[in-house]
Enzyme design. Structure first.
Site, PDB file in Angstrom:
ATOM      1  N   CYS A  59      22.183 -14.179   0.608  1.00  0.00           N
ATOM      2  CA  CYS A  59      21.970 -12.874  -0.036  1.00  0.00           C
ATOM      3  C   CYS A  59      21.863 -11.666   1.042  1.00  0.00           C
ATOM      4  O   CYS A  59      22.159 -10.497   0.515  1.00  0.00           O
ATOM      5  CB  CYS A  59      20.460 -12.697  -0.722  1.00  0.00           C
ATOM      6  N   CYS A  62      17.757 -10.516   4.755  1.00  0.00           N
ATOM      7  CA  CYS A  62      17.155 -10.887   6.051  1.00  0.00           C
ATOM      8  C   CYS A  62      17.998 -10.465   7.190  1.00  0.00           C
ATOM      9  O   CYS A  62      17.692 -11.133   8.465  1.00  0.00           O
ATOM     10  CB  CYS A  62      16.786 -12.233   6.024  1.00  0.00           C
ATOM     11  N   CYS A 159      23.196  -7.063  -3.755  1.00  0.00           N
ATOM     12  CA  CYS A 159      22.205  -5.829  -4.265  1.00  0.00           C
ATOM     13  C   CYS A 159      22.324  -5.928  -5.813  1.00  0.00           C
ATOM     14  O   CYS A 159      23.323  -6.277  -6.588  1.00  0.00           O
ATOM     15  CB  CYS A 159      22.946  -4.410  -4.139  1.00  0.00           C
ATOM     16  N   MET A 267      23.859 -25.560  16.476  1.00  0.00           N
ATOM     17  CA  MET A 267      24.333 -24.131  16.784  1.00  0.00           C
ATOM     18  C   MET A 267      24.159 -22.925  15.921  1.00  0.00           C
ATOM     19  O   MET A 267      23.155 -22.276  16.226  1.00  0.00           O
ATOM     20  CB  MET A 267      26.111 -24.411  17.199  1.00  0.00           C
ATOM     21  N   GLY A 268      24.851 -23.002  14.885  1.00  0.00           N
ATOM     22  CA  GLY A 268      24.608 -21.797  13.905  1.00  0.00           C
ATOM     23  C   GLY A 268      23.387 -22.331  12.846  1.00  0.00           C
ATOM     24  O   GLY A 268      22.924 -21.415  12.441  1.00  0.00           O
ATOM     25  N   THR A 270      23.404 -23.313  10.085  1.00  0.00           N
ATOM     26  CA  THR A 270      24.092 -23.063   8.616  1.00  0.00           C
ATOM     27  C   THR A 270      24.394 -24.156   7.847  1.00  0.00           C
ATOM     28  O   THR A 270      24.310 -24.156   6.590  1.00  0.00           O
ATOM     29  CB  THR A 270      25.533 -22.057   8.672  1.00  0.00           C
ATOM     30  N   GLU A1266      18.644   0.091 -20.082  1.00  0.00           N
ATOM     31  CA  GLU A1266      19.551  -1.139 -20.760  1.00  0.00           C
ATOM     32  C   GLU A1266      20.780  -0.917 -21.332  1.00  0.00           C
ATOM     33  O   GLU A1266      21.574  -2.001 -21.113  1.00  0.00           O
ATOM     34  CB  GLU A1266      18.670  -1.678 -21.767  1.00  0.00           C
TER      35      GLU A1266
END
Length: 1335
Positions: A59, A62, A159, A267-268, A270, A1266
């Protein structure tokens, strides 16, 4: 083989981690390897600007900037990364910059923070720090970025509020391209002198601070010195469960791996990180190879380039781009194919840390790169204690899911990427659920080599990802092509073989078997067309290649946001009607805005983790908590037996358990909760709870199951006007149809969060919660604990998004958390992980709508009969009210004289669904609109003509006998047609479709008539408390909660106008049940209406009280008057109250006035789609909305764009998948795709209707939160229009079924291209259970 001599470098005497955060040195000893940078920043350093959004790098909330010094070339590199995946141990020698280090209101805000805020790109604000950091990192590397640079940098940041347009517009003010700065936010183009008319602007870019690189934090000189002078040593860190080793030399790495073959290389992080977090995988030892320089070498050979396996994917892409510039195109075919895939693989943050070697060795079945590597004859150089060897990346390399042919102790050192030869061509294709930052559904790498100067195939290699457990070779298909000419005859035979080569069963993990098989053919066909075009350019073939496929458009155009200036006589100090920035936007952009989980840890605080059912329908035999209580840090386990008060919550006459007692009714049903001294220990404790079940028969999951077993929540509702049965007898034509609208996850960026603090000698509770309805939460907690409500005070500062998901669901979670705090007399925090939030809290109701419509040959609809079912789930929640609202909007904008609707909420064994923005209207109105489109297709009339002939006109009555005027609806319709150039573009779409075989365009225009407020009249009320202090400052408290919709900003504007003071003197701290009691939820688009009038009422009372002192000192200042009022003993505190409309609906009589007024809107959208893959792009969207007199155009336009984008997600992208046993598969952003920047309409225009007035709301405004969500369906119907054009190519005309969401899968199959038809014809009628339920 040569044996390598192993020489270990000396171990560090003391394992100390050294890095910098925001320019400050951080040294940590004995770091736990399981600690991530995110948890360290938030819990240890109290830098809470970096947010937890998903925990899996999906997302972008962070995002931080990581900076490192490269000794090899004496440079400093900056890159964005996800702090939730970044192991703290990996940061030795790095400098981290968080949003707090970029700028602050206490020092100086950075231009990025300012521009996102002032361009109105921050609503709830939870995602804003991540957006800031992605853009900031881009500017550190590219001070004058292109628009493509910006959208690529933002692709990994989600978002849920804005619709992205204002974020992009704010960021593109940094661009220096001609088209970039010509947006509504700037008065002058940087490339030419241009005078604008008096059209008001949402923001003026001339007000912005200039970008000044001298203000940025420098890279710490100490880290440069450390890198240049210190002798690198192996680092070792030990935690509770894991040891981390980070060697420096390749020999050390080999020895470690030889001694510990099961220890993963990291390493990453992920791949390993998500496995550890979400799958509970643990490793006693992990080995970090990030400091081994041998993995970071590039070697050029005559045959190709060896690229170090340690390079990140971003670095690999840059290396390949560099070689593409150095060598002729014929040598870099493979390089360019890889660059294309690398541009779409993951987000920028992921590519910045994920490595080339790690990507290969993860052996994902749907890998983007491995099929290209395999097709391109790449190989890897691997090493172990016996020496090096080269291993080809071919079909033998990938042996099973996540497994390769390499031995456990072998390490990939580098990857050979060969140069292409003359006559050799390489292409790569992919299709994913979302255009960017999404795992691919199917990928492919294809390479063909032709005999010199001919079309005879000398060699061909085709590999696919996403068609099985491993990267798969189309061996038989290739064999049928080799040594034959590249022509239609050869390829047609190849297609037939390919169909048989990948015969996927319905149960294949991930589902979509038919679609995936279709994609294998479509990609080969695309490859065919591209190769034919290339051969034609090379004059190898003479015939003209008439068919070609261009990529979908992707260039973002200038957008318009049109609103109207305030009246000439309005005071310049009066903010009402002006585009005022969200009052918290700057603090949200700097990370200073405080959300629930940002509250500091309180002494003695504990953390609560929930334990949920793994069965959908079962008796609880036992709950064994003994193992959990033995674990370090675990304090208590909370069960239903601990509840002193009410054990259930009652809604609509049905009980819902606070905690399951004897039975569970869905997977995700909360059984108990574990209290521990930390988040980590609480989560481990929850995993150790053992629950025994006895399955109950016949679980119900689908609407069809519920209908069969008559499983409904009562009452079922019906509404009818006219005589539908008789009307059907007199119509020219009758059509029956149905449509399914799938559910939708709220995906508020801030998950459910709360902190409960016992205070005082009489055991009061302060509850800090992310709730839309503080009073309901207060009551629920009090009743659960059997204490008076006056002992519970609920505080809501702000919410990081809600959309209806924090009205009811939050209450039960707060009850459990409060119970733990009450029982143990300690502060307790509970913050749901993204996956458990999605599992537990439900979402928008899936709906099945069936209809029968009777109409005349001229298009007039005389009768319509609807039967609508919603999948309510295991608890009633607000499902009956949702069904009612569906029926109340069954007419949408159409005057159908004979109309009948019946709605039922189905009781199933899925997690209960709840309120969601639109509250059933998006589903119900979509069914109606689908019916309208069916009538148009049946008559072969333009759909807009069917809409117009049936639209309300003149003084009108709804089907429940409520009078209203549709004048503004018709004005919106006419204006939208003009603004969008609808008629002209319809002609252009038809022309485009005639000229293009494999791409089609579609256009649709859609209206909405939306009732504002609650149909239950008692809920339409608002209250406020306004205090004026001795210094003249004003504190406003009201019943609304701020969740990004700008209600606090609007209340500040109201108070400013009524008290005749600048907005800066008005402050709104929080929503609090001790100051404004007995409130109702911020929902139904009614928050501003109710509370605006309450605040206005209180301010008018206070201003009236000041009349004597104002008359006494007419030239005095506000501060003088306030001081004098205090001396005169005039009360400067007042409450305000608004008794809203007495809405009502009599369901027996089927009549009433459930809403005080309607908000109207019309939207036109145009799409372009790829018929072969189902991929599409929204080319343009124009929205005209009647919102009365806008209190704040910037906030209202933001609400319109955000709602539309959420609707676009509902109708085209977001898909919830459940297993056959009722488990939600899609429990995070990696599986569940909400719209991202890449999904924004390329031209996104919003127009606020002028000269509209509304006597029912404050200052003649209208509710807007809405209504516009349904207008996202214009994209759905534009897609349907384009599909109809595609179907016409194969002789299919008339009505056809397309369910929502119109995903790439549904689009592709509905287009019925020849390849899809081949797949459908080859289906074997398998009786295997599908991978997912059809919910």
């Amino acid at each position: 083989m040569k044996t390598i001599g192993v020489t270990m470098s000396e171990p560090a005497e003391r394992d100390t981690l050294c890095f910098f955060v925001n320019g400050k040195k951080v040294t940590e000893e004995h770091v736990d390897p399981e600690t991530t940078l995110l948890s360290f920043l938030r819990q240890k350093l109290r830098l809470t600007g970096t947010k937890y959004g998903c925990g899996g790098g999906g997302c972008g909330a962070c995002t931080v900037m990581v900076s490192r010094y490269r000794t090899s070339n004496k440079t400093i590199v900056h890159y964005s990364a996800n702090a939730c995946l970044m192991p703290l141990c990996q940061l030795h020698g790095a400098a981290i910059t968080t949003v707090e280090g970029v700028g602050s209101t206490k020092t100086r805000i950075h231009p990025v923070q300012e521009r996102i805020a002032k361009a109105h790109g921050s609503q709830c604000g939870f995602c804003t720090p991540g957006m800031v950091m992605s853009m900031y990192t881009l500017l550190r590397n590219t001070p004058q970025p292109s628009l493509d640079d910006i959208t690529e940098a933002m692709a990994g940041n989600l978002c849920r509020c804005t619709g992205y347009r204002p974020i992009v517009d704010g960021c593109r003010t940094f661009c220096q391209e001609v088209n970039c700065c010509q947006v509504n936010g700037g008065k002058n183009c940087c490339s030419e002198e241009e005078k604008y008319d008096e059209t008001p602007l949402l923001f003026d870019k001339l007000d912005f601070l200039p970008l000044d690189a001298t203000q940025d934090l420098i890279f710490p000189p100490e880290l440069i010195l450390m890198a240049e002078t210190d002798r690198p040593q192996t680092l070792t860190f030990r935690g509770e469960r894991m040891t981390w080793k980070s060697p420096v030399l390749l020999e050390e790495l080999v020895q470690l791996k030889t001694s510990n073959p099961k220890a993963p290389l990291i390493m990453g992080n992920t791949n390993l990180g998500p496995d550890m977090k979400f799958k509970g995988v643990t490793h006693p030892l992990v080995i970090s190879s990030i400091r081994v320089l041998d993995l970071f070498e590039v070697t050029e050979t005559p045959h190709g380039v060896w690229v170090g396996a340690g390079y990140t994917l971003s670095e690999t892409r840059a290396i390949l781009n560099k070689f593409c510039c150095q060598f002729p195109e014929e040598k870099t075919e493979l390089f360019r194919a890889l660059i294309k895939q690398l541009g779409n693989l993951g987000s920028q943050q992921i590519r910045n840390v994920a490595t080339l070697g790690g990507n290969i060795m993860s052996a994902y079945p749907n890998s983007d790169l491995n099929p290209v590597f395999a097709a391109g004859n790449c190989s890897v150089s691997v090493i172990n204690s016996e020496g090096k060897r080269e291993v080809p990346l071919n079909q033998d390399f990938f042996v099973s899911l996540g497994k390769t042919i390499l031995k456990p102790e072998e390490i990939v050192v580098s990857v050979l990427i060969p140069f292409s030869r003359k006559g050799e061509f390489v292409r790569a294709f992919r299709q994913a659920p979302r255009k960017k930052s999404a795992f691919a559904t199917v990928t492919t790498g294809m390479r063909v080599m032709f005999s010199k100067g001919s079309r005879i195939v000398e060699d061909i290699s085709i590999y696919y990802g996403g068609v099985g457990a491993t990267t798969a070779s189309a061996t038989k298909t290739c064999a049928a092509i080799i040594a034959r000419p590249w022509n239609d005859e050869t390829l047609n035979q190849a297609y037939d073989i390919l169909i048989k080569e990948f015969d996927l069963p319905p149960s294949i993990p991930g589902g979509k078997a038919e679609f995936r098989r279709s994609l294998t053919l479509s990609f080969l066909f695309k490859f065919n067309l591209e190769i034919l075009q290339t051969l034609r350019k090379m004059n190898v073939i003479e015939e003209e290649v008439t068919e070609k496929i261009e990529p979908l458009p992707r260039e973002i155009q200038r957008s318009q946001q049109e609103f109207h200036n305030v009246s000439e006589g309005q005071s310049e100090h009066d903010p009402v009607g002006r585009p005022v920035m969200h009052r918290s936007a700057i603090s949200q952009a700097t990370g200073e805005a405080v959300y629930c989980d940002d509250l500091p840890t309180i002494d003695g605080e504990h953390f609560l983790a929930l334990v949920t059912s793994s069965k959908a329908h079962a008796k609880i035999i036992s709950v064994d908590v003994s193992n959990a209580l033995l674990l370090p840090g675990v304090i208590d386990v909370i069960t239903a037996k601990d509840i002193p008060g009410k054990k259930t919550r009652i809604l609509c006459g049905y009980d819902e358990d606070v905690l399951a007692g004897t039975q569970v009714s869905c997977i995700g049903h909360i059984v108990c909760a574990v209290l521990a001294d930390s988040r980590v220990h609480a989560k481990r404790g929850a995993s150790a709870v053992n629950i025994s079940y006895e399955d109950l028969p016949d679980p119900i999951f689908t609407i069809e199951d519920a209908i069969k077993q008559s499983s409904f929540y009562e009452p079922r509702r019906k509404i009818e006007r006219g005589n539908v049965t008789e009307a059907f007898k007199g119509v020219d034509l009758v059509h029956e149809g149905e449509i399914r609208i799938g559910g939708q996850e709220h995906f508020y960026m801030e998950t459910q969060s709360m902190l409960v603090v016992p205070v005082g000698e009489e055991r009061e509770l302060n509850v800090y919660a992310s709730s839309q309805w503080p009073t309901a939460l207060q009551i629920a907690v009090a009743e659960t604990l059997a204490i008076p409500s006056n002992r519970v005070i609920c505080h809501v500062k702000r919410l990081g998004g809600a959309f209806g998901g924090k009205v009811v669901k939050t209450n039960i979670l707060a009850c459990i958390t409060s119970l733990a705090a009450w029982k143990n007399n300690c502060p307790v925090r509970c913050v749901l992980e993204r996956g458990e939030d999605m599992l537990i809290t439900g979402g928008r109701h899936p709906v099945l709508g069936k209809y029968k419509v009777g109409f005349q040959k001229d298009g007039r609809i005389l009768a319509a009969d609807f039967q609508i079912y919603t999948n309510a789930g295991n608890a009633v929640d607000e499902s009956v009210f949702v069904a009612e609202k569906i029926l109340l909007h069954l007419d949408n904008s159409y005057n159908i004289p004979n109309l009948r609707g019946r709605a039922a909420a189905c009781r199933t064994n899925l997690p209960s669904n709840t309120a969601f923005r639109g509250f059933g209207v998006p589903q119900g109105a979509c069914i109606v609109e689908n019916m309208i489109h069916d009538v148009g297709m049946a008559l072969q009339f333009p759909v807009d003509k069917i809409q117009e002939i049936n639209m309300y006109r003149g003084p009108s009555l709804t089907h429940y006998k409520m009078e209203f005027s549709p004048e503004n609806l018709l004005r919106c319709w006419d204006e939208c047609k003009v603004k969008s150039d609808y008629n002209g573009r319809c002609d252009a779409v038809d022309k485009f479709n005639q000229q293009n075989r494999w791409k089609k365009r579609g256009i649709a225009i859609t209206p909405i008539k939306y009732g504002i407020g609650f149909a239950e009249g008692f809920m339409n009320q608002g209250a406020a408390l306004v205090n004026i202090y001795v210094d003249g400052s004003v504190l406003v408290t009201h019943a609304g909660t701020e969740m990004g919709q700008g209600v606090h900003t609007k209340m500040q504007q109201v108070a400013s106008r009524e008290l005749h003071i600048p907005p800066s003197k008005v402050y709104i701290s929080e929503t609090n049940t001790s100051t404004v009691p007995n409130t109702f939820p911020s929902a139904a688009s009614y928050g501003t209406d109710a509370n605006g009038i309450a605040v206005k009422n209180a301010c008018q009372t206070l201003y009236q009280r000041l009349v004597p002192v104002r008359l006494k000192n007419p030239k005095g200042t506000w501060e003088n008057w306030v001081s004098e009022a205090i001396m005169e003993k005039i009360s400067l505190s007042a409450t305000g109250y608004h008794r809203g409309a007495d809405s009502h609906m009599d369901w027996d009589k089927m009549e009433g006035r459930p809403y005080p007024y309607f908000t109207f809107g019309v939207c036109c959208s145009e799409v372009e789609l790829d018929c072969l893959t189902g991929d599409y792009m929204t080319v343009r969207t124009d929205i005209v909305v009647d919102i009365g007199q806008s209190l704040n155009p910037s906030v209202d336009v933001g609400q319109i764009e955000g709602a539309f984008t959420q609707g676009l997600g509902l109708y085209t992208l977001e898909e919830l998948k459940f297993s056959p046993s009722g488990l939600l598969y899609t429990r995070g952003p990696s599986q569940y795709k909400i719209p991202a920047v890449c999904d924004m309409p390329l031209s996104f225009n919003v127009y606020l209707l002028s000269d509209s007035y509304n006597p029912h709301a404050v200052y003649s405004s209208k509710g807007i939160g809405e209504p516009v969500l349904f207008l996202g369906s214009s994209v759905f119907f534009a897609i349907k229009h384009a599909i109809a054009a595609a179907r016409k190519e194969v002789g299919l005309t008339g009505c056809f079924s397309l369910n929502s969401p119109a995903t790439a899968e549904r689009i592709c199959l509905a287009c019925a291209a020849p390849f899809t038809q081949k797949i459908q014809a080859s289906k074997t009628g398998s009786v295997q259970q599908p991978w997912a339920l059809n919910i």
